[in-house]
Motif scaffolding. Sequence first.
Motif, PDB file in Angstrom:
ATOM      1  N   LEU A 135       0.882  -1.282   0.021  1.00  0.00           N
ATOM      2  CA  LEU A 135       0.053  -0.016   0.149  1.00  0.00           C
ATOM      3  C   LEU A 135       0.798   1.334   0.126  1.00  0.00           C
ATOM      4  CD1 LEU A 135      -2.606   1.712   0.704  1.00  0.00           C
ATOM      5  CD2 LEU A 135      -2.262   1.240   2.932  1.00  0.00           C
ATOM      6  N   ASN A 136       0.721   2.056  -1.000  1.00  0.00           N
ATOM      7  CA  ASN A 136       1.586   3.459  -1.094  1.00  0.00           C
ATOM      8  C   ASN A 136       0.353   4.407  -0.907  1.00  0.00           C
ATOM      9  OD1 ASN A 136       4.158   2.921  -1.804  1.00  0.00           O
ATOM     10  ND2 ASN A 136       3.233   1.656  -3.426  1.00  0.00           N
ATOM     11  N   ARG A 137       0.338   5.132   0.205  1.00  0.00           N
ATOM     12  CA  ARG A 137      -0.492   6.187   0.749  1.00  0.00           C
ATOM     13  C   ARG A 137      -0.214   7.616   0.048  1.00  0.00           C
ATOM     14  NH1 ARG A 137       0.539   5.012   6.850  1.00  0.00           N
ATOM     15  NH2 ARG A 137       2.787   4.513   5.920  1.00  0.00           N
ATOM     16  N   GLY A 138       0.950   7.716  -0.535  1.00  0.00           N
ATOM     17  CA  GLY A 138       1.204   9.003  -1.002  1.00  0.00           C
ATOM     18  C   GLY A 138       1.825  10.124   0.352  1.00  0.00           C
ATOM     19  N   ASP A 139       1.961  11.327   0.020  1.00  0.00           N
ATOM     20  CA  ASP A 139       2.614  12.023   1.040  1.00  0.00           C
ATOM     21  C   ASP A 139       3.572  11.781   1.834  1.00  0.00           C
ATOM     22  OD1 ASP A 139       0.114  13.666   0.826  1.00  0.00           O
ATOM     23  OD2 ASP A 139      -1.058  12.506   2.306  1.00  0.00           O
ATOM     24  N   ASP A 140       4.535  11.064   1.015  1.00  0.00           N
ATOM     25  CA  ASP A 140       5.869  10.693   1.435  1.00  0.00           C
ATOM     26  C   ASP A 140       5.903   9.702   2.701  1.00  0.00           C
ATOM     27  OD1 ASP A 140       7.217  12.435  -0.534  1.00  0.00           O
ATOM     28  OD2 ASP A 140       6.924  13.995   0.796  1.00  0.00           O
ATOM     29  N   LEU A 141       4.769   9.152   2.732  1.00  0.00           N
ATOM     30  CA  LEU A 141       4.638   8.098   3.962  1.00  0.00           C
ATOM     31  C   LEU A 141       5.245   6.788   3.377  1.00  0.00           C
ATOM     32  CD1 LEU A 141       0.973   8.766   4.869  1.00  0.00           C
ATOM     33  CD2 LEU A 141       3.062   9.136   6.159  1.00  0.00           C
ATOM     34  N   PRO A 142       5.796   5.911   4.403  1.00  0.00           N
ATOM     35  CA  PRO A 142       6.392   4.729   3.729  1.00  0.00           C
ATOM     36  C   PRO A 142       5.262   3.677   3.316  1.00  0.00           C
ATOM     37  CG  PRO A 142       6.471   4.854   6.180  1.00  0.00           C
ATOM     38  CD  PRO A 142       5.923   6.472   5.706  1.00  0.00           C
ATOM     39  N   PRO A 143       5.748   2.944   2.425  1.00  0.00           N
ATOM     40  CA  PRO A 143       4.643   1.828   2.123  1.00  0.00           C
ATOM     41  C   PRO A 143       4.474   0.983   3.311  1.00  0.00           C
ATOM     42  CG  PRO A 143       6.810   1.243   1.248  1.00  0.00           C
ATOM     43  CD  PRO A 143       7.121   2.532   1.664  1.00  0.00           C
ATOM     44  N   VAL A 144       3.231   0.212   3.115  1.00  0.00           N
ATOM     45  CA  VAL A 144       2.683  -0.817   3.997  1.00  0.00           C
ATOM     46  C   VAL A 144       2.585  -2.038   3.239  1.00  0.00           C
ATOM     47  CG1 VAL A 144       0.730  -1.287   5.627  1.00  0.00           C
ATOM     48  CG2 VAL A 144       1.299   0.974   5.275  1.00  0.00           C
ATOM     49  N   THR A 145       3.341  -2.901   4.105  1.00  0.00           N
ATOM     50  CA  THR A 145       3.340  -4.296   3.392  1.00  0.00           C
ATOM     51  C   THR A 145       2.937  -5.405   4.367  1.00  0.00           C
ATOM     52  OG1 THR A 145       5.793  -4.485   3.767  1.00  0.00           O
ATOM     53  CG2 THR A 145       5.351  -3.447   1.974  1.00  0.00           C
ATOM     54  N   ALA A 146       2.645  -6.390   3.486  1.00  0.00           N
ATOM     55  CA  ALA A 146       2.538  -7.857   4.385  1.00  0.00           C
ATOM     56  C   ALA A 146       2.842  -9.027   3.473  1.00  0.00           C
ATOM     57  CB  ALA A 146       1.204  -8.188   5.014  1.00  0.00           C
ATOM     58  N   GLU A 147       3.397 -10.304   3.847  1.00  0.00           N
ATOM     59  CA  GLU A 147       3.568 -11.173   2.995  1.00  0.00           C
ATOM     60  C   GLU A 147       2.904 -12.492   3.725  1.00  0.00           C
ATOM     61  OE1 GLU A 147       7.622 -11.758   2.281  1.00  0.00           O
ATOM     62  OE2 GLU A 147       8.128  -9.773   1.491  1.00  0.00           O
ATOM     63  N   ILE A 148       2.245 -13.360   2.722  1.00  0.00           N
ATOM     64  CA  ILE A 148       1.664 -14.522   2.769  1.00  0.00           C
ATOM     65  C   ILE A 148       1.898 -15.552   2.085  1.00  0.00           C
ATOM     66  CG2 ILE A 148      -0.261 -13.518   4.339  1.00  0.00           C
ATOM     67  CD1 ILE A 148      -2.209 -14.006   1.691  1.00  0.00           C
ATOM     68  N   VAL A 149       1.768 -16.636   2.554  1.00  0.00           N
ATOM     69  CA  VAL A 149       1.404 -17.818   1.587  1.00  0.00           C
ATOM     70  C   VAL A 149       0.050 -18.284   1.200  1.00  0.00           C
ATOM     71  CG1 VAL A 149       2.480 -20.353   1.137  1.00  0.00           C
ATOM     72  CG2 VAL A 149       3.728 -19.032   2.412  1.00  0.00           C
ATOM     73  N   LEU A 150      -0.188 -18.419  -0.049  1.00  0.00           N
ATOM     74  CA  LEU A 150      -1.520 -18.777  -0.737  1.00  0.00           C
ATOM     75  C   LEU A 150      -1.663 -20.218  -0.201  1.00  0.00           C
ATOM     76  CD1 LEU A 150      -1.434 -16.705  -3.744  1.00  0.00           C
ATOM     77  CD2 LEU A 150      -2.872 -16.034  -1.818  1.00  0.00           C
ATOM     78  N   LEU A 151      -2.964 -20.457   0.234  1.00  0.00           N
ATOM     79  CA  LEU A 151      -3.393 -21.812   0.602  1.00  0.00           C
ATOM     80  C   LEU A 151      -3.768 -22.621  -0.580  1.00  0.00           C
ATOM     81  CD1 LEU A 151      -5.948 -21.437   3.538  1.00  0.00           C
ATOM     82  CD2 LEU A 151      -3.341 -21.394   3.573  1.00  0.00           C
ATOM     83  N   ASN A 152      -3.213 -23.934  -0.416  1.00  0.00           N
ATOM     84  CA  ASN A 152      -3.543 -24.777  -1.749  1.00  0.00           C
ATOM     85  C   ASN A 152      -4.946 -25.253  -1.510  1.00  0.00           C
ATOM     86  OD1 ASN A 152      -0.454 -25.737  -0.738  1.00  0.00           O
ATOM     87  ND2 ASN A 152      -0.635 -25.790  -2.933  1.00  0.00           N
ATOM     88  N   PRO A 153      -5.550 -25.819  -2.601  1.00  0.00           N
ATOM     89  CA  PRO A 153      -6.952 -26.362  -2.618  1.00  0.00           C
ATOM     90  C   PRO A 153      -7.011 -27.436  -1.653  1.00  0.00           C
ATOM     91  CG  PRO A 153      -5.967 -26.043  -4.751  1.00  0.00           C
ATOM     92  CD  PRO A 153      -4.847 -25.777  -4.163  1.00  0.00           C
ATOM     93  N   ILE A 154      -8.113 -27.664  -1.086  1.00  0.00           N
ATOM     94  CA  ILE A 154      -8.399 -28.926  -0.385  1.00  0.00           C
ATOM     95  C   ILE A 154      -8.765 -30.035  -1.239  1.00  0.00           C
ATOM     96  CG2 ILE A 154     -10.089 -29.531   1.539  1.00  0.00           C
ATOM     97  CD1 ILE A 154     -10.636 -26.740   2.368  1.00  0.00           C
ATOM     98  N   ALA A 155      -8.003 -30.988  -0.817  1.00  0.00           N
ATOM     99  CA  ALA A 155      -8.466 -32.244  -1.314  1.00  0.00           C
ATOM    100  C   ALA A 155      -8.958 -33.339  -0.647  1.00  0.00           C
ATOM    101  CB  ALA A 155      -6.943 -32.990  -2.100  1.00  0.00           C
TER     102      ALA A 155
END
Length: 335
Positions: A135-155
């Motif tokens: 997320l880039n908010r503008g106004d020279d604010l630092p970006p907001v980030t997060a990382e995840i692993v996407l889930l596999n389909p349920i078998a």
Amino acid sequence: MKHLRFIAFAFLAFSSWTCTTDFTLEAEWKDIPVVYAFLDPTDEAHYIRVEKAFLQEGGDAREIAQIADSLYYDNATVQLQKVGSSQLYTLEKVDGNLEGFPREGGVFATAPNYLYKILQSNINLVGGSEVRFILNRGDDLPPVTAEIVLLNPIAPLQNQPPNPINFSTYERAINISFNPGPHAQLFDIRWVVNYLENTPENPSQFEPKQVTWVLESKLEREDGASNSVLYRVNSENFFQFLSGAIDPATDRVRKFVDIDIQITAVGQELADYIRVSGANLGITSSNQIPVYTNMSEGRGLFTSRTDIVLPGYQLDVNSITLLKTGPLTQNLNFQ
């Protein structure tokens, strides 16, 4: 089918989830981003809620929350990035009310209801891969980030449960087993029982009905457990559920149709959220609810979810007989 499922407190959602951004702000004039997203690679479109929270000096937070302009960033850019790739995917700002996802009334303004959207066909998210939120908010604010692993389909595992289901006595039980992949941590298991019902006014006309049995809403994977998840379903519990969910009847006839099994899985982030939220609510606690977020700044939850529906499960002949004549359900008038 596209889903919009935002959760802030309870797992469940799983069938219609809403977003809650209810917290107390003590800092003045500090930009606080609030983000909620549950990404499912099987969805046709992905939606992310991005808002801001602040309290000006001497202001009333409830009054500010009713002003739509105070909830949203004017020039924010929301992007997703596949970890290991330099390509950025920019989401489109849309009004959720026009997308078929109206916001429930309450403290916050309901219109417009801005969300950020990207079609699956434009990004091709894949279970098991890592994705980064930016997320880039503008106004020279630092970006907001997060990382995840996407889930596999349920078998689902073959014949667990078997079809037809044998609930011929109250002592019987069956297993539901499935492989959700290595990254799913919390599970919601439901049975949707479909049946037909007539009325005294139209005895030859049957209408479809259904009741939903929530077997488990927060089944947590044990540490070190194998890839497969097993849940045992007791026959007596099933018939007890039906006896409480369907009104007794002598003036109408019911006919069993089938059972749809719904399984939903979510990632570690929501499991951590629930664990942290409940960690300080015991009888000897200070009753100060801790805050969980996996965002680099602000509040919110960026995670993954997936689900599967196993339709058309039947009861065998002896189970139907028990449904019709057993002491728990004989007053429901199944024929």
